[in-house]
Each structure stands twice: as C-alpha cells, then as structure tokens.
Design an enzyme around this catalytic site. Structure first.
Site, mmCIF file in Angstrom:
data_model
loop_
_atom_site.group_PDB
_atom_site.id
_atom_site.type_symbol
_atom_site.label_atom_id
_atom_site.label_comp_id
_atom_site.label_asym_id
_atom_site.label_seq_id
_atom_site.Cartn_x
_atom_site.Cartn_y
_atom_site.Cartn_z
ATOM 1 N N THR A 1 0.845 -1.214 0.012
ATOM 2 C CA THR A 1 -0.164 -0.006 -0.024
ATOM 3 C C THR A 1 0.904 1.263 0.091
ATOM 4 O O THR A 1 1.719 1.298 0.680
ATOM 5 C CB THR A 1 -1.050 -0.008 1.087
ATOM 6 O OG1 THR A 1 -1.699 -1.303 1.115
ATOM 7 C CG2 THR A 1 -1.887 1.104 1.326
ATOM 8 N N PHE B 1 1.279 5.329 0.577
ATOM 9 C CA PHE B 1 0.476 6.172 1.572
ATOM 10 C C PHE B 1 0.945 7.699 1.101
ATOM 11 O O PHE B 1 2.265 7.631 0.918
ATOM 12 C CB PHE B 1 0.876 5.872 3.065
ATOM 13 C CG PHE B 1 0.345 4.547 3.626
ATOM 14 C CD1 PHE B 1 -0.990 4.868 4.308
ATOM 15 C CD2 PHE B 1 0.667 3.309 3.582
ATOM 16 C CE1 PHE B 1 -1.582 3.463 4.745
ATOM 17 C CE2 PHE B 1 0.052 2.327 3.833
ATOM 18 C CZ PHE B 1 -0.760 2.299 4.548
#
Ligand code: PEP
Ligand code: MN
Length: 668
Positions: A267, A269
C-alpha cells in the site's frame, strides 16, 4: 546439521549487533539533526560523507573485505540518515502529531511510524475525512493516508476527500501489507469459528480463509479494531486478520503469518501537510497533479502529451467523477519529475493551456525503502525508469511567449481562452453571450418565470443570487441554499446553465456541486481565502471587478484563482466608484479594451449594476458590445415592481426583448 545451527546463531548475533549499531547511529543522527536545524545548516554535507566512506573503505580492507561492499552498505545507511534528518529538522526536534485512520497497529499507523522513524505522536481518527480535517484545522501537523494498494487499486475516498481541501502531499511511504491471523492464544486452525477484519483484508486472504473448515468471516471497520474486538469478545475461537504490530500491541497471539493470496501486496501512503513541501529533498522526485480536461475528443491525450513529449514518465493515472458534473472526470496523475525542473514547469504551463484545471497536489521524494521490498527481495513498487529519450522539438504552439508572466496574461498564453459554462461557450470568436435573470432568487415561482422569460428571449445563462451581499443588514439577504435549489431547478427546466454568487469559502464546495458558474461579487474581489478556494474547484468563476479596484488589481485577483489550478475565469466589468454619482457606478468600458490587451480571459460587462436605472441599461449594454466584450450579464425580472432587490435597475420582459433585439440577438 549442528554446525549449521551454530553458524546461523553466530549470524543472528552479528545481525543483532548490526541493528544495535544502527539504532545507536540513528540516535546520534537525530541529535545532529537538531544541531543542524539550530545552526541553519543543510542536511547533506558531501565532504563529511566522503570522509566517512573513505574511512570505511580502509577499515574494510584491513579486515579483508572489499571496500565496495562496505561503501555500498554505508551509502544506504547514510541515505536513511539524511531522510530522517530532513524530517526531524523540519519539526525542530519535536515529535510531530500525525493523524491516521484507524487504531494503533493499523497499516496507516505502521506507515506513519515508518515515515517518521518512530519519532511521532500518532493520533487515530475514525474516518479519512476527520483524519484530513485534523491537518486542515491545524490540530495535527501531518496525516498519513493510503492512496493505492497493489491488489485493490485506488482508495477513492481519500482522493475525493483530498480534492476538496487545501492540503498538500509532502511525502510518501510504501508499506508491504503482511496479513496475520491474530487470536487470544494459539489454537488449531480447525477450531476457528469467526474471522473479523476490514472487508478488503478479508478479500485479500480469501484463499486462506476458505481453507478454514468451520470459520465464518465478518467485516469490521478496520484491521486493528478487529483485534480489539477479538480481545473484548474473549472467545478463543474468534480471530482477526491484522498486522503483526496490531497483535503485539495488544498482547495477542499471531497464529499464522503472511496469509494473503498474493505476497506482493503493497500500500502506498501519502503524507499530507498544510503547506507545500519546500524542495523535493532526497530520493527520486514525484509530482502529483489533479487535472480536469475539456469534454471533447483527444483532450486528455493533449495534456498527457505535454508530459510525454518532454520525457516525463507517468506512474499513475486515476480518474474520479466530479460531483454535480455527470460524465466528467478529475484525473489524478503522478509523474516522475521535480517541480523545480524547468522542463516540468514548461510542461505544466502547456498543460494549463489545454486543461480546465491543473492543480499541483505536491512534489515529494519517492519512498526510499518501499515496503521492505529492497530488504526481502520483493518487487520494487516503483522501478527506476531509464533516462528519458531526448525530447522531440517543441512545436510553436507549445512555446509560451513569456513563461514568467502572470498566468492570466496574454503574453503568457497568446491564445484567447474559451470557457464553457454548461453547454455555453464564453469568449468564442464571433459570439456574444447574454446571461440574464433577477438580482435575487425570491421564490421558486419567480425564478421559474424568469427562466422561461430568459430562455424565450434568447438569453443563454440564468442568473439569480441566493446569498446576497446587501449594503444594509436589514434588507432581504437572499434565500440561501433553498434559493440555490430553486435556481438550479428552474435552469434545468428550461435548459439554461445557472450562475449565482458565492460569498464565503465554505460555500464553494457545495455550490460547485450544483451550479454551472460561481460569481464573485464586486465586494469580494479581494477576498483572498475565497479566491484560493475557487482556485481548487472545478467550476468556472465569474470574477466581478471591485468597486474601487484598478484593472491590475482585478487581474491579480484572477491570478489567485488561476494559480490555485482553476483555469476557468471570466472577468466582469460592472462599474466603479468615481466622483461621478449620476449613475450607480461609472461603467469603465476602457477597462474592457485594456483587459483585452492584457489578458486571454474573456471579459463580460454588467450594465445593470453600473446604470442603477433600467432605462440606462440598454445603451450601456450596446456600448459594451461595441467595446468588444464577450457578452453581458443583465438583471431581468418577470415583474420588477415586486422585486425584493435592485428593483429600479431590473428590466421587465418587454424591455429585455427590446434590448435583445437591439443587440442583434433574436429570441428563439
Ligand atoms: C449582483 O450581481 O447581484 C451583484 C451583487 O453584483 P456586484 O457584486 O457587481 O455588486
Ligand atoms: Mn443586483
């Protein structure tokens, strides 16, 4: 076999010593950061780095190692040190407060801790909106929010929430998502009855979860809170899918690791701040943009070409619908490039000439250790791009005459800008638009009658104020949001785009979802927070000239909106204050002529507020047309005797028809 075990133990001990040494080094790095910040010294000291590397090479050789290997390791270590120093330095040593969505141990929490090297005060919020709002209001310095995942794609809510706020991307962090199974205490997998987690986490582990014979899955708000729930339930057969950290923080057992269907689960960010980052710092630069293009064939390609032709690599293109403008999209773009690079500045300049909105969300260094990928041999989330091929020669239309002139100036963009308001083009060669309607929306019936009148007489945009900036607080102040609703309904019923005045920054987002053109009134021309907010919106803006504003001040006010990203500004001359008081204001038609020389933006004229009396409106309108403006915005009321606002200057239906006739615009 024993020998192997013994040797491995030695290696483990050596690694421990290495990590211990790294921790000690980082502690000194943090202290040095504070000293450097206090002395105002730069983070990077090339001479010192050279000395360190030379000494390491000598020591390595003395121990029978190759100098290159030692130097390579040290270079990596120093890169991390600089990254940490840069971050600590900006906070003058104090741990920054960092907002994230979820509870401690959530992947956003992990990303925040990684990014700030553990030196932070993490504060969890229930939603992304609250997380970002905490930065906007200044209650935290930063937020860390997920923007994309390599398995599920974009986190749309974050993009949408960010688009409406005055926030900037100042960094990024890529985290490898390692899902674990967390329980109160170790138990055989066959005994598991219930698995709690965020729906995305459950979906990512579906293969593993299906292999659990008696388990049922249940969605929970986030992964770390699912662990909280398991702890509170106190049922040994209930488990959660979450990070190892979420389990450890709560003293729960990790009973299975790496249970996702795909190992390459990362992921990305964004680190969000209130102000743009100064300089891109260490690491390869990334620039994130929000673009809105025209709704026509090839419009997006044209804009993307401005980057491609200069060798900038796009690493992401995501489209999101624009609320209130069906079938039109805002594009989120990431590209490998530094805003300080003149070539990127030139590409952005050209993009502004092609797009309605070009907003810079941030320029920041790419994450150095993406998700541990470089540590455990996983896939590099952003593989390095080979150096760009030489750019093809630029065509003449791409070259801007003067790249340092204001964005609104004709010397920066020699072509006239045409602005689309709904289906109407303002500023197109050979056109003259008439926007008409009452000063204020007074009732649904009144605005409906006005819309019918405007439509049948040849007007193309319906005006009507819902928020009225009245001189006296005791007079009618407008119907507010109810008025907006009535205006939009009337416009829709008669196929007319609508324009209404926006008084305050906090109205911009909601109004932009409903009306086609946002008017900044004369009294607000220098309301800079309002102009900045309009710079972030995707709707065109009608900027009236201030009561006592010079042409230059007016153009500079427009510049605020353009600089914010929104390229759709229509100027409107509405009369200024002079010593002459015969008319309500002195219509400065000279300003129309001068503005046409200085700016590529279309200029409208409002003869109504200048005249103040209906009988003077038509001659001023005709004079405006003769002066070469792009059109007029005029006050028309189905029954001026009943008007609650600016009654004396409102044209009645017949007067409006006569005016349209005299302007050479027949009704349809
Ligand atoms: C209006 O258009 O109703 C209005 C208030 O105009 P101005 O801001 O030009 O006074
Ligand atoms: Mn008015």
């Amino acid at each position: 076999m024993k020998r192997l075990t013994r040797l491995r133990r030695d290696i483990d001990r050596a690694d421990e010593a290495l990590i211990e040494a790294l921790a000690q080094r980082m502690d000194r790095v943090r202290r040095i950061a504070r000293v450097k910040a206090a002395l105002g010294r730069a983070v990077l000291d090339p001479e010192r780095e050279r000395q360190v590397l030379a000494a390491a090479a000598q020591r390595a050789m003395a121990r029978g190692l190759t100098p290159e290997a030692a130097q390579r390791v040290l270079r990596e270590v120093m890169a991390v040190s600089r990254q940490w120093q840069a971050r600590c330095g900006t906070e003058s040593g104090a741990a920054p407060r960092v907002a994230y969505q979820g509870a401690a141990g959530a992947f956003s929490w992990i990303a925040a801790r990684t990014h700030f090297g553990g030196q932070l005060e993490p504060i969890g919020f229930a939603t992304f909106a609250e997380t970002l709002q905490a930065v906007a209001t200044g209650s935290v310095e930063h937020a860390v929010v997920p923007v994309e995942n390599t398995l599920v794609g974009s986190i749309h809510e974050v993009l949408d929430e960010l688009a409406g706020r005055d926030l900037h991307v100042v960094g990024e962090e890529v985290v490898r998502i390692e899902h674990c199974l967390v329980a109160l205490a170790p138990l055989p997998l066959e005994r598991i009855r219930l698995v709690l987690s965020h729906p995305v986490a459950l979906a990512q582990c579906s293969r593993f979860l299906r292999s659990l014979p008696g388990a049922q899955c249940r969605a929970w708000v986030d992964t770390a809170e699912a662990v909280d729930r398991v702890r509170l339930d106190g049922v040994p057969e209930h488990v959660a899918v979450a990070s190892r950290e979420a389990a450890e923080l709560r003293n729960l057992a990790v009973i299975a690791t790496d249970i996702a269907d795909h190992r390459e689960n990362f992921t990305r960010f964004w680190v969000i701040g209130r102000h743009p980052r100064q300089g891109c710092g260490e690491g390869p630069p990334c620039t994130s943009l929000l673009l809105v293009t025209d709704h026509r064939r090839g419009a997006l390609v044209e804009v993307l070409h401005t980057f491609a032709s200069r060798g900038f690599n796009l690493t992401r293109l995501e489209s999101r619908p624009i609320r209130g403008i069906p079938w039109q999209y805002a594009f989120f773009i990431d590209l490998e490039g530094d805003l300080a690079d003149p070539d990127l500045a030139a590409a952005l300049d050209e993009a502004r000439g092609h797009a309605r909105v070009v907003r810079i969300l941030g320029c920041y260094p790419r994450s150095l250790f993406p998700g541990g990928a470089s540590v455990d041999g996983g896939v590099q989330p952003h593989p390095a791009t080979p150096p760009p091929e030489p750019s093809p020669p630029r065509t003449t239309c791409q070259v801007r005459a003067n790249a340092t002139a204001p964005l609104g100036s004709l010397s920066r963009y020699p072509e006239r800008t045409v602005i689309r308001v709904g289906n109407v083009e303002v500023g197109a060669p050979g056109t003259f638009v008439v926007m008409a309607g009452p000063c204020a929306v007074e009732s649904a019936t009144q605005i409906e009658a006005a819309a019918r009148l405007v439509r049948s007489t040849g007007g193309v945009v319906l005006r009507g104020g819902a928020f009225k900036p009245r001189t006296s607080p005791y007079t009618f102040q407008g119907l507010g949001w109810e008025g907006v609703e009535a205006l939009v309904a009337a416009g829709r019923a008669y196929g007319l785009p609508v324009v209404t005045e926006v008084l305050a920054p906090e109205q911009v987002g909601r109004l932009a979802e409903q009306v086609d053109l946002l008017q900044v009134g004369a009294r607000n021309m220098q309301n800079y927070p309002l102009l900045r907010e309009l710079g972030r919106c995707c709707r065109p803006v009608l900027l009236k000239r201030g009561l006592s504003a010079t042409i230059d001040e007016w153009l500079q006010a427009a510049e605020y909106i353009l600089a914010g990203g929104n390229q759709q500004v229509i100027l409107c001359e509405r009369g200024i204050r002079t010593f002459e008081v015969a008319m309500r204001a002195t219509l400065d038609l000279g300003a129309v002529v001068v503005a046409a020389e200085r700016t590529h933006l279309p200029v409208l004229v409002d003869p109504s507020h200048a005249a103040g009396q209906r009988r003077w409106v038509p001659p001023l309108a005709r004079a405006a047309q003769a002066a070469g403006c792009a059109g007029i915005i005029v006050e028309v009321h189905p029954d001026p005797r009943q008007a609650l606002c600016d009654a004396e200057q409102a044209l009645d239906p017949e007067g409006f028809a006569v005016l349209m006739e005299s302007l050479g615009l027949r009704g349809n």
